[in-house]
Motif scaffolding. Structure first.
Motif, PDB file in Angstrom:
ATOM      1  N   SER A 137      21.402   6.832  17.402  1.00  0.00           N
ATOM      2  CA  SER A 137      22.809   6.579  17.109  1.00  0.00           C
ATOM      3  C   SER A 137      23.524   6.089  18.348  1.00  0.00           C
ATOM      4  O   SER A 137      23.136   6.405  19.475  1.00  0.00           O
ATOM      5  CB  SER A 137      23.469   7.859  16.599  1.00  0.00           C
ATOM      6  N   ARG A 177      27.005   4.905  10.495  1.00  0.00           N
ATOM      7  CA  ARG A 177      27.834   3.815  11.001  1.00  0.00           C
ATOM      8  C   ARG A 177      28.757   3.274   9.906  1.00  0.00           C
ATOM      9  O   ARG A 177      28.327   2.950   8.810  1.00  0.00           O
ATOM     10  CB  ARG A 177      26.979   2.682  11.539  1.00  0.00           C
ATOM     11  N   GLU A 186      18.774   0.895  10.345  1.00  0.00           N
ATOM     12  CA  GLU A 186      20.102   0.790  10.947  1.00  0.00           C
ATOM     13  C   GLU A 186      20.965  -0.217  10.182  1.00  0.00           C
ATOM     14  O   GLU A 186      22.170  -0.046  10.098  1.00  0.00           O
ATOM     15  CB  GLU A 186      20.012   0.436  12.424  1.00  0.00           C
ATOM     16  N   ASP A 187      20.342  -1.259   9.651  1.00  0.00           N
ATOM     17  CA  ASP A 187      21.133  -2.192   8.865  1.00  0.00           C
ATOM     18  C   ASP A 187      20.820  -1.966   7.392  1.00  0.00           C
ATOM     19  O   ASP A 187      19.881  -2.510   6.855  1.00  0.00           O
ATOM     20  CB  ASP A 187      20.829  -3.632   9.284  1.00  0.00           C
ATOM     21  N   ALA A 217      18.420   5.796  11.620  1.00  0.00           N
ATOM     22  CA  ALA A 217      19.011   4.910  12.610  1.00  0.00           C
ATOM     23  C   ALA A 217      20.449   4.640  12.210  1.00  0.00           C
ATOM     24  O   ALA A 217      20.692   4.112  11.128  1.00  0.00           O
ATOM     25  CB  ALA A 217      18.217   3.605  12.698  1.00  0.00           C
ATOM     26  N   GLN A 218      21.364   5.011  13.068  1.00  0.00           N
ATOM     27  CA  GLN A 218      22.783   4.820  12.818  1.00  0.00           C
ATOM     28  C   GLN A 218      23.155   5.252  11.408  1.00  0.00           C
ATOM     29  O   GLN A 218      23.744   4.467  10.670  1.00  0.00           O
ATOM     30  CB  GLN A 218      23.124   3.341  12.942  1.00  0.00           C
ATOM     31  N   ASP A 254      23.715   0.008  22.902  1.00  0.00           N
ATOM     32  CA  ASP A 254      23.061  -0.900  21.954  1.00  0.00           C
ATOM     33  C   ASP A 254      22.256  -1.967  22.699  1.00  0.00           C
ATOM     34  O   ASP A 254      22.703  -2.507  23.706  1.00  0.00           O
ATOM     35  CB  ASP A 254      24.140  -1.569  21.089  1.00  0.00           C
ATOM     36  N   GLN A 309      16.213   0.364  21.223  1.00  0.00           N
ATOM     37  CA  GLN A 309      16.168   1.319  20.120  1.00  0.00           C
ATOM     38  C   GLN A 309      15.600   0.680  18.846  1.00  0.00           C
ATOM     39  O   GLN A 309      14.698   1.232  18.201  1.00  0.00           O
ATOM     40  CB  GLN A 309      17.575   1.841  19.788  1.00  0.00           C
ATOM     41  N   SER A 310      16.138  -0.515  18.509  1.00  0.00           N
ATOM     42  CA  SER A 310      15.712  -1.166  17.263  1.00  0.00           C
ATOM     43  C   SER A 310      14.228  -1.466  17.296  1.00  0.00           C
ATOM     44  O   SER A 310      13.505  -1.251  16.324  1.00  0.00           O
ATOM     45  CB  SER A 310      16.488  -2.460  17.053  1.00  0.00           C
TER      46      SER A 310
END
Lengths: 357, 338, 506
Positions: free
Chosen positions: C457, C429, C338-339, C425-426, C291, C295-296
């Motif tokens: 991921s 999770r 991702e979020d 993205a993720q 992390d 990536q983000s």
């Protein structure tokens, strides 16, 4: 019992509001008793007179009118995540521009009023544009800018009145013998009070806000940006554009409030030493009304009744103004703090855990 | 939701704090049948100015004439009309509207209730006085002339100051009279003027007066309502006997006993009582403009003169006689001051 | 001997029974796993044991004595320590200061830091934790911070340690180290309760496992003699397939082509530093990395949410770098962010409103100025059916849905638009096995339909299982391409830790 609770839960918005008002009144009554005044007579004066005599009802509605509009102004900005504390200033420029249009352009009577109302709204929108633009482009917090815009509006208005509109006097001449938005028929129904067509502008405003927020794509964007700007950005909306638009719409409601006041209630402008407070009341109205169009009507009505009825308390029950303000503040505090929700919640919780042990 | 509740609570708490400390109005349970009402402007009953002195006049009417008296305080400008209307509908014999901010409301209500008498303080309604209205104004310029003379004779620096509230015709009368008074006794002296743009901003009053004292002024006269409190706050921090403040409307020496040269009192109570009494005695001719000046003893120096040099006081009294006799006509516009 | 025994524990929250008559017995010196999906009630049970919640029914026995645990302090006194998932450390303080915080032992009112430091050093050596007691928290790695948390409980005299999802924040290497630390602890006589939903870690570490489903204990079994599949079906309540059946990729044209991408943060630090990569139609490219290695930023650059400094991002040969997000979305990019709660959804909007977050302005959802809610509702109804989004109604605020269902809603929305490039993205999770399975299937389905899929991921498992090619990102550049068929986690782990350069030099 179960079904009663369920129903209470369903209508909890209105129920808690009423419980809150009652609780506030109880606290107010205790304070009045402590100060040696008769709370029954006082509340009678506060509510009964304000609502059941034609003249007073008319005046109450007149008091409610600008509060609805300033409440809407604050509410729609809140919906986009903005705190428009500049409603006061937008109100003042709306008032100023509406007055100038009504007195200086020499338009035919009916057209003159319509143009004055519209221009008042546009002036408010312009005043809201400045903090909106600075927020969107430079990231300046809208609270700071709009507070400054309030002062600019107040002193600009005072300056123009003194040097131009009133020609050195403290207040301008009246627009006409009777304010242009005042309609005799309406006035007579309400015992000769100063109720005017502004109330219809306000109600139209409520409808516009409702339609805009919940029925248009712009409203969808405004709400999305208000709830979650990051997700809105992800969804391809322009957060900046929505911030600016929201402040302009907000400002135009405030400007309409000002226009309706000067064209409906007073009919003249005077040099003001301080802010009118109508804009600031709008903040409380919006918060109390949960920033929904219907909520704003109710909250504005509560404020209107308390504001106008407060005068009756003074008049009929001889309660001094200071005590009235304390009582009114107590009621608002209880409604705002929503303490009754806690009480109802606690009651439920106790039921839930009573099997313990 | 949490944030919203929080904000709302702060707002409500502010509302409570905003409530000043006040006192109830005495209730007269008079059965004389002669009822007098009073509507304040947004300043409220305890404004240390004309609202308060009008109420003093009504209390005197209660004591001496047995009148039933009552006051309504206005929160906003739009309250004037309903407040006046309430008294009129109740059938008060006379209702006083205090302050020029009532000048639009009084004719409006008076027209609706032609059988009820109204009085307005500090405005002549632009000359159009309805038949059932009595307008009362004061020659503030005459009183201001006298405190100006006192200031002109007392100053050591030949520099004095004037602080006005909001620039208007009314406040200009104070300024013009003051400047005329200073120049009359001390042509070399200079008067610095400033307007606060407010009748309530105490901080502004303090900033303005500090600036004037620092520029060399040693006496400052204010006609600025609550702004004046800042003047007294400031002068108290300076050497007593060297820096002075002059109060307005009522004797303000209690705000700074060692620093108050005098106050220009405007005896609204005298005027209000006189008119009320003549209505009771049925010899009031309404629809007229009554002007109260030095000769009615309605304006002038405060009774407490302990901080004024006796020689100065003598001189001032000479001017007072000249004004009453008409030898001196005090200007009401700054532009007219020679 | 049972060090901890929980008998008939019931804990209710308004509307749900979080723990329903739970029995749990932990033997001294074992590593005991508590396995269950998200929301099964594992954390509630441990919070009861740690004294943060009081149960409505049931009793707790410590060392075979009945106790009432009223709070964490009391739990500490009874020898129970908890290593939280989210560390509770004061960043600018040193390790020692953090450890003694709340348990400051003073001599005559004066803190004896030196003495504390010595004790901590001793504990660290004893259990092989290798922590420097005088280092500042802000200067040490996440794995090290976790060990500080472990030390904290040991310093307070813990005999039984609860680990709440401890591996979620760690790299594969760090996980290995943690597992050896856990084994050390047990060797020294401590007992460990290990909360997790990762089966592989249980197989590697634990002696016994208690499976919890919907607030109830399903079974307690020995790890030896069971395999991942058995545990998974115990946890989920049905058979779960772990392997994904997928054919070899039939790749088509290059859909996404990134050349020499450079991105800077506000302070001029380069977060993406000359990155090159491409994704073809019909393949899943997995982006592996620890992390925070860019990536983000990379995803936000492709989707237009962040601007780039230089380089090219080509979608179907058109440069889309620094375009507005809406333009990029319209040109065929789907994005599962991702979020999901902060980027992907407006939580206060209804399910229905969230389904048209990018398309609300297009017909048939908008006519002229006005939004057509009927159309939107019909559309939303179709999606929740097709993608099995479990919601009371389409008018429910999406906030009220479980994480898995929120994610399914996003996937429904993004996939249904038929993007040529899908960025995930993720995507799994924090989700449970059932939802993960569903989402994995959907991603492969997209690939099979000839879309280009970019999977980002932190879960190596996921990357290895789904990808057709794996790109490893380290400090803003792709440091290597790996074939998932021949790669091991260890190999990937080394690349992710930045040892690619040496490797390439070989």
């Amino acid at each position: 019992m179960q079904s009663l609770l369920a129903r209470l839960n369903k209508y909890s918005g209105a129920t808690t509001a009423i419980i809150s008002i009652l609780l506030g009144m109880v606290v107010g009554a205790i304070m009045m008793l402590a100060a040696g005044y008769n709370p029954v007579a006082a509340y009678n004066a506060l509510f009964v007179s304000a609502l059941f005599q034609p003249y007073d009802l008319g005046e109450t509605i007149r008091t409610i009118t600008p509060l609805i509009l300033t409440g809407l102004a604050v509410a729609i900005a809140f919906r986009t995540g903005l705190f428009n504390i500049g409603v006061e200033g937008q109100f003042i420029v709306g008032q100023l521009v509406a007055f100038i249009v009504a007195t200086q352009l020499g338009l035919p009577p009916v057209i003159q009023v319509i143009v004055a109302v519209i221009m008042g709204g546009l002036a408010g929108a312009l005043w809201g544009l400045v903090p909106g633009f600075l927020k969107a482009s430079r990231g300046v917090h809208e609270v700071i800018v709009s507070i400054m815009m309030n002062f600019i509006a107040l002193y600009l208005s005072n300056y123009l009145i003194r040097t131009w509109l009133a020609k050195g006097a403290d207040s301008t001449p009246k627009i006409a013998d009777s304010p242009p938005l005042k309609v005799d028929v309406l006035s007579q129904i309400f015992g000769g009070s100063r109720i005017h067509l502004g109330i219809f502008i306000a109600l139209l405003g409520v409808f516009v806000m409702y339609y805009l927020l919940y029925r248009t794509k712009l409203g969808y964007e405004l709400r999305a940006v208000g709830y979650n700007p990051r997700a809105s950005e992800y969804a391809g909306m322009s957060v900046k554009r929505n911030i600016i638009l929201s402040m302009m719409i907000s400002g135009s409601f405030a400007g309409l409030a000002g226009a309706s006041e000067v064209l409906g209630t007073s009919g003249y402008l005077s040099i003001e030493a301080a802010f009118t407070g109508i804009g600031f009341d709008g903040i409380a109205v919006a918060l109390l009304g949960g920033n929904t169009p219907l909520g704003v009507i109710f909250a504005a009505s509560l404020f209107g009744v308390l504001n106008y009825g407060g005068g009756n308390m003074q008049f009929e029950a001889d309660v001094p103004f200071e005590v009235i303000r304390v009582v009114v503040a107590a009621i608002i505090l209880f409604v705002a703090a929503n303490i009754s929700t806690k009480i109802v919640g606690r009651f439920r919780k106790q039921k839930g855990v009573k099997k313990h042990g | 939701m949490k944030k919203r509740t929080w904000l709302a609570m702060i707002l409500a708490a502010m509302l409570i704090l905003a409530v000043g400390c006040g006192q109830g109005n005495d209730q007269a349970a008079n059965e004389s049948g002669f009822k007098v009402g009073m509507v304040t402007d947004t300043g409220g009953l305890n404004d240390e100015s004309f609202n308060q002195t009008t109420w003093d006049g009504l209390e005197r009417a209660k004591d001496e004439l047995g009148a039933d008296i009552k006051a309504l305080e206005s929160k906003q400008d739009s309250d004037y009309v309903p407040n006046l209307t309430k008294f009129a509908r109740e059938g008060r014999n006379l209702t006083w509207a205090v302050g020029f901010k009532h000048e639009k409301a009084v004719p409006e209500v008076a027209q609706q209730f032609p059988d009820v008498q109204f009085g307005i303080v500090d405005s002549n309604l632009g000359g159009n006085i309805p038949a059932n209205v009595t307008a009362v104004t004061f020659k503030e310029e005459e009183g201001s002339f006298l405190v100006g003379a006192a200031a002109g004779l007392t100053t050591k620096t030949n520099k004095v100051g004037f602080i006005g509230g909001i620039n208007s015709e009314l406040i200009e009368k104070f300024e013009a009279g003051f400047i005329a008074g200073v120049k009359a006794v001390n042509p070399k002296a200079e008067v610095i003027s400033a307007y606060a743009g407010s009748f309530s901003d105490v901080t502004k009053g303090r900033t303005l007066s500090a600036g004037m004292y620092n520029q060399g002024a040693d006496i400052i006269y204010h006609a600025a309502g609550g702004v004046g409190k800042g003047l007294f706050d400031e002068v108290k921090t300076r050497e007593a006997g060297k820096f002075w403040a002059i109060g307005v409307d009522m004797d303000q020496s209690r705000l700074a006993p060692e620093h108050t040269l005098t106050s220009m009192v405007k005896k609204v109570d005298v005027a209000v009582f006189d008119i009320t009494k003549s209505l009771k005695d049925k010899d009031l001719k309404s629809g007229e403009h009554h002007v109260f000046g030095l000769q009615d003893d309605a304006v002038g120096l405060a009774e407490n003169t302990k901080n004024i040099n006796p020689d100065v006081l003598t001189k001032v009294n000479e001017y007072k006689e000249k004004i009453i006799s008409g030898d001196i006509v005090v200007p009401t516009k700054v532009a007219d001051v020679k | 001997m049972n060090v901890v025994e929980m008998i008939g524990i019931t804990k209710r929250f308004p509307g749900i029974v979080a723990n329903d008559n739970i029995n749990l017995a932990i033997k001294k010196g074992e590593i005991h796993a508590l396995l269950g999906e998200n929301g099964a009630g594992k954390s509630t049970l441990m919070n009861v044991l740690f004294g943060l919640y009081q149960p409505e029914e049931g009793e707790i026995r410590i060392n075979e004595k009945k106790v009432m645990i009223t709070g964490p302090t009391m739990a500490n006194e009874l020898g129970i320590g908890m290593v939280h998932q989210h560390f509770m450390l004061v960043q600018p303080f040193t390790v020692t200061e953090n450890i003694i915080l709340g348990d400051e032992r003073s001599k005559g009112g004066i803190l004896d830091i030196k003495q504390a430091e010595k004790e901590i050093q001793k504990l660290s050596d004893q259990y092989g934790l290798k922590v420097d007691p005088s280092a500042k928290i802000s200067d040490i790695s996440v794995g090290m911070q976790q060990r500080v948390e472990i030390l904290k409980t040991l310093y307070r005299g813990a005999e039984t340690l609860i680990f709440d999802e401890p591996t979620a924040v760690l790299t594969p290497q760090e996980i290995d180290e943690l597992i050896s630390i856990m084994k050390n602890l047990v060797k020294e006589g401590k007992t460990i309760i290990f909360i997790t939903h990762k089966l592989k870690e249980i197989m590697r570490t634990c002696d016994r496992v208690t499976v919890i489903r919907r607030g109830k204990v399903i079974d307690t079994v020995d790890v030896a003699g069971n395999d991942e599949n058995t545990l998974a079906s115990l946890m989920v309540g049905r058979k779960v397939s772990f392997s994904i059946d997928k054919e070899d990729a039939e790749t088509g044209e290059t859909i996404l082509d990134i050349q020499n991408l450079v991105m800077e943060k506000g302070n001029g630090v380069k977060v993406i530093n000359g990155l090159n990569m491409e994704v073809k139609a019909g393949e899943i490219v997995g982006l592996a990395g620890v992390d925070g290695n860019g990536q983000s930023e990379l995803i936000e650059a492709i989707t237009g949410l962040q601007s780039i400094k230089s380089g090219h991002i080509k979608l179907n040969k058109q440069d889309i770098a620094n375009q507005r997000p809406r333009k990029i979305t319209e040109s065929g990019v789907g994005h599962i962010p991702e979020d999901r709660q902060k980027r992907g959804l407006v939580l206060d909007f209804t399910v229905s409103e969230n389904m048209v977050l990018q398309t609300y302005y297009q017909p048939p959802f908008t006519k002229g100025m006005s939004i057509q809610f009927n159309e939107i509702d019909q559309f939303a109804k179709r999606l929740i059916e097709e993608y099995d989004v479990r919601t009371p109604s389409i008018d429910t605020p999406i906030r009220a849905l479980s994480g898995g269902n929120q994610q399914k809603a996003i996937i429904a929305r993004e996939v249904d638009r038929e993007p040529t490039l899908l960025i995930a993205a993720q995507p799994t999770r924090g989700l449970d096995v059932g939802a993960i399975e569903f989402i994995h299937r959907k991603l492969v389905e997209q690939r099979d339909n000839g879309k280009a899929v970019l999977l980002v991921s932190l879960e190596l498992d996921e990357i290895l299982k789904l990808s057709d090619r794996i790109a490893v990102i380290y400090e803003g550049v792709i440091v290597g391409w790996v074939d998932p068929q021949n790669a091991t986690e260890e190999e990937l782990g080394l690349l992710m830790a930045g040892s690619a350069l040496e490797k390439e030099a070989n």
